[in-house]
Design an enzyme around this catalytic site. Structure first.
Site, mmCIF file in Angstrom:
data_model
loop_
_atom_site.group_PDB
_atom_site.id
_atom_site.type_symbol
_atom_site.label_atom_id
_atom_site.label_comp_id
_atom_site.label_asym_id
_atom_site.label_seq_id
_atom_site.Cartn_x
_atom_site.Cartn_y
_atom_site.Cartn_z
ATOM 1 N N ALA A 67 0.872 -1.169 0.000
ATOM 2 C CA ALA A 67 0.000 0.000 0.000
ATOM 3 C C ALA A 67 0.911 1.220 0.000
ATOM 4 O O ALA A 67 2.062 1.143 0.446
ATOM 5 C CB ALA A 67 -0.879 -0.010 1.243
ATOM 6 N N GLY A 113 0.451 -4.929 0.969
ATOM 7 C CA GLY A 113 -0.742 -4.939 0.127
ATOM 8 C C GLY A 113 -0.504 -5.614 -1.220
ATOM 9 O O GLY A 113 -1.454 -6.100 -1.837
ATOM 10 N N GLU A 116 -0.881 -9.216 -0.482
ATOM 11 C CA GLU A 116 -2.313 -9.405 -0.192
ATOM 12 C C GLU A 116 -3.132 -9.408 -1.487
ATOM 13 O O GLU A 116 -4.083 -10.174 -1.629
ATOM 14 C CB GLU A 116 -2.799 -8.320 0.780
ATOM 15 C CG GLU A 116 -2.217 -8.521 2.173
ATOM 16 C CD GLU A 116 -2.524 -7.375 3.123
ATOM 17 O OE1 GLU A 116 -2.147 -6.230 2.796
ATOM 18 O OE2 GLU A 116 -3.140 -7.620 4.167
ATOM 19 N N GLU A 136 4.335 -5.336 7.410
ATOM 20 C CA GLU A 136 3.563 -4.300 8.115
ATOM 21 C C GLU A 136 4.018 -4.051 9.550
ATOM 22 O O GLU A 136 4.078 -2.899 9.991
ATOM 23 C CB GLU A 136 2.067 -4.633 8.102
ATOM 24 C CG GLU A 136 1.375 -4.358 6.777
ATOM 25 C CD GLU A 136 1.460 -5.514 5.786
ATOM 26 O OE1 GLU A 136 2.278 -6.441 5.996
ATOM 27 O OE2 GLU A 136 0.724 -5.476 4.792
HETATM 28 N N1 COA Z 1 4.616 3.103 -0.541
HETATM 29 C C1 COA Z 1 5.008 4.255 -1.081
HETATM 30 N N2 COA Z 1 6.126 4.385 -1.806
HETATM 31 C C2 COA Z 1 6.865 3.279 -2.000
HETATM 32 C C3 COA Z 1 6.516 2.040 -1.467
HETATM 33 C C4 COA Z 1 5.326 1.973 -0.705
HETATM 34 N N3 COA Z 1 4.896 0.833 -0.172
HETATM 35 N N4 COA Z 1 7.466 1.123 -1.804
HETATM 36 C C5 COA Z 1 8.354 1.789 -2.542
HETATM 37 N N5 COA Z 1 8.023 3.089 -2.669
HETATM 38 C C6 COA Z 1 8.733 4.161 -3.385
HETATM 39 C C7 COA Z 1 9.926 4.654 -2.610
HETATM 40 O O1 COA Z 1 9.522 5.587 -1.644
HETATM 41 C C8 COA Z 1 10.742 5.254 -3.718
HETATM 42 O O2 COA Z 1 10.186 6.501 -4.073
HETATM 43 P P1 COA Z 1 11.128 7.809 -4.297
HETATM 44 O O3 COA Z 1 12.042 7.403 -5.421
HETATM 45 O O4 COA Z 1 10.155 8.878 -4.669
HETATM 46 O O5 COA Z 1 11.837 8.010 -3.010
HETATM 47 C C9 COA Z 1 10.499 4.316 -4.894
HETATM 48 O O6 COA Z 1 9.278 3.645 -4.583
HETATM 49 C C10 COA Z 1 11.590 3.271 -5.075
HETATM 50 O O7 COA Z 1 11.748 2.550 -3.861
HETATM 51 P P2 COA Z 1 13.142 2.384 -3.082
HETATM 52 O O8 COA Z 1 12.842 2.130 -1.649
HETATM 53 O O9 COA Z 1 14.039 3.515 -3.412
HETATM 54 O O10 COA Z 1 13.714 1.065 -3.773
HETATM 55 P P3 COA Z 1 14.748 0.042 -3.150
HETATM 56 O O11 COA Z 1 15.180 -0.825 -4.273
HETATM 57 O O12 COA Z 1 15.774 0.745 -2.355
HETATM 58 O O13 COA Z 1 13.901 -0.848 -2.116
HETATM 59 C C11 COA Z 1 11.963 -2.085 -1.317
HETATM 60 C C12 COA Z 1 12.856 -1.703 -2.542
HETATM 61 C C13 COA Z 1 10.765 -2.830 -1.885
HETATM 62 C C14 COA Z 1 12.752 -3.002 -0.394
HETATM 63 C C15 COA Z 1 11.524 -0.802 -0.581
HETATM 64 O O14 COA Z 1 10.966 0.093 -1.519
HETATM 65 C C16 COA Z 1 10.490 -1.028 0.518
HETATM 66 O O15 COA Z 1 10.829 -1.537 1.572
HETATM 67 N N6 COA Z 1 9.245 -0.607 0.281
HETATM 68 C C17 COA Z 1 8.175 -0.643 1.262
HETATM 69 C C18 COA Z 1 7.695 -2.039 1.442
HETATM 70 C C19 COA Z 1 6.639 -2.085 2.524
HETATM 71 O O16 COA Z 1 6.896 -1.922 3.688
HETATM 72 N N7 COA Z 1 5.417 -2.351 2.081
HETATM 73 C C20 COA Z 1 4.323 -2.552 2.990
HETATM 74 C C21 COA Z 1 3.465 -1.362 3.050
HETATM 75 S S1 COA Z 1 2.102 -1.684 4.130
#
Ligand code: COA
Length: 258
Positions: A67, A113, A116, A136
């Protein structure tokens, strides 16, 4: 055919493909994307030419990274409740109960999400680079789009407890071993394999498949007796044109034409 901001919808023969297309945010599900997905599934379900729906993410990195955290970071208790309630209703439960089969093609990260969403689909196929998890609790929240219910249904309670408590990711191979995905293939083979599986499904009666989905889901619905739902839908089948065609074709030693 359909114009959306955050998703692409393509149709080829009986297969529709929905691609979540916000690669710069790793296809994170914001409110608008959820609303668009709802609209697309709703329109595809009533389109009788569409026999199978594949849902995937754009690019090679992410299916859906969760999400959209930036959208709910300031939410109150009431807003949080509403976010989960509305999302479950219009997207996650909606997909689970769709009468058209939905295959999730997990092409990269499926987190929160995103996992999910994949779990709400009827089954899942992953590329070898995919990583799956429900992170989460690392954000101080719990899965809210059905993750605490569907993950234990798919992998068993113990593995689900560990995945949710540890907030850690599993590989595509582990996901296959655990029953979370049905197949793992190289990235370029992912959509072709989904299409092959879809082709096998499309040979059969869509009406009967819709009824089977209903009966299978009944096993996972509280206060509903799945055996009764099965009996009812088994009976209903006997009144359909597809039943007449399917049984007649068998007895006439020819392929059915549904
Ligand atoms: N919500 C909002 N933005 C998200 C996102 C999310 N769940 N997951 C990734 N993004 C965005 C990042 O903020 C970033 O945006 P920016 O370039 O404007 O800063 C872009 O997507 C790229 O992500 P980034 O984190 O830079 O890539 P990465 O390769 O370093 O890491 C992940 C990849 C998937 C490990 C990392 O993005 C992450 O942990 N995301 C969140 C996962 C999460 O907790 N999801 C559950 C939500 S309930």
């Amino acid at each position: 055919m359909m114009n959306f901001e955050n998703i692409l919808v393509q149709q080829n023969e009986g297969i529709a493909k929905i691609t979540i297309n916000r690669p710069s945010k790793l296809n994170a599900l914001n409110k608008n994307t959820i609303a668009e997905l709802h609209e697309a599934f709703k329109l595809l379900e009533v389109n009788k030419a569409v026999k199978v729906i594949i849902i995937t993410g754009s690019g090679e990195k992410a299916f859906v990274a969760g999400a959209d955290i930036s959208e709910f970071a300031n939410f109150s208790v009431e807003e949080g409740t509403e976010l989960a309630r509305k999302g479950q209703e219009i997207l996650f439960d909606f997909i689970q109960n769709l009468s058209t089969p939905v295959i999730a093609a997990i092409n990269g990260f499926a987190l929160g999400g995103g996992l999910e969403l994949a779990m709400a689909a009827h089954f899942r196929i992953a590329s070898s680079n995919a990583k799956m998890g429900l992170p989460e609790v690392s954000l101080g929240v719990i899965p809210g789009y059905g993750g605490t219910q569907r993950l234990p249904q798919l992998v068993g309670k113990g593995k689900a407890m560990e995945m949710i408590m540890s907030a850690s990711m599993i590989s595509a191979e582990e996901a296959k071993e655990w029953g979370l995905v049905n197949y793992v293939v190289e990235h370029e083979e992912l959509i072709p394999l989904c299409e092959n599986v879809a082709a096998k499904i499309m040979r059969n009666s869509s009406v009967a498949i819709g009824a089977a989905i209903k009966a299978i889901n009944a096993n996972y619905t509280n206060c509903v007796n799945g055996y009764s739902v099965e009996i009812e839908n088994f009976g209903i089948s006997f009144g359909t044109d597809d039943f007449k065609e399917g049984t007649t074709a068998f007895l006439e030693k020819r392929k059915p034409n549904f």
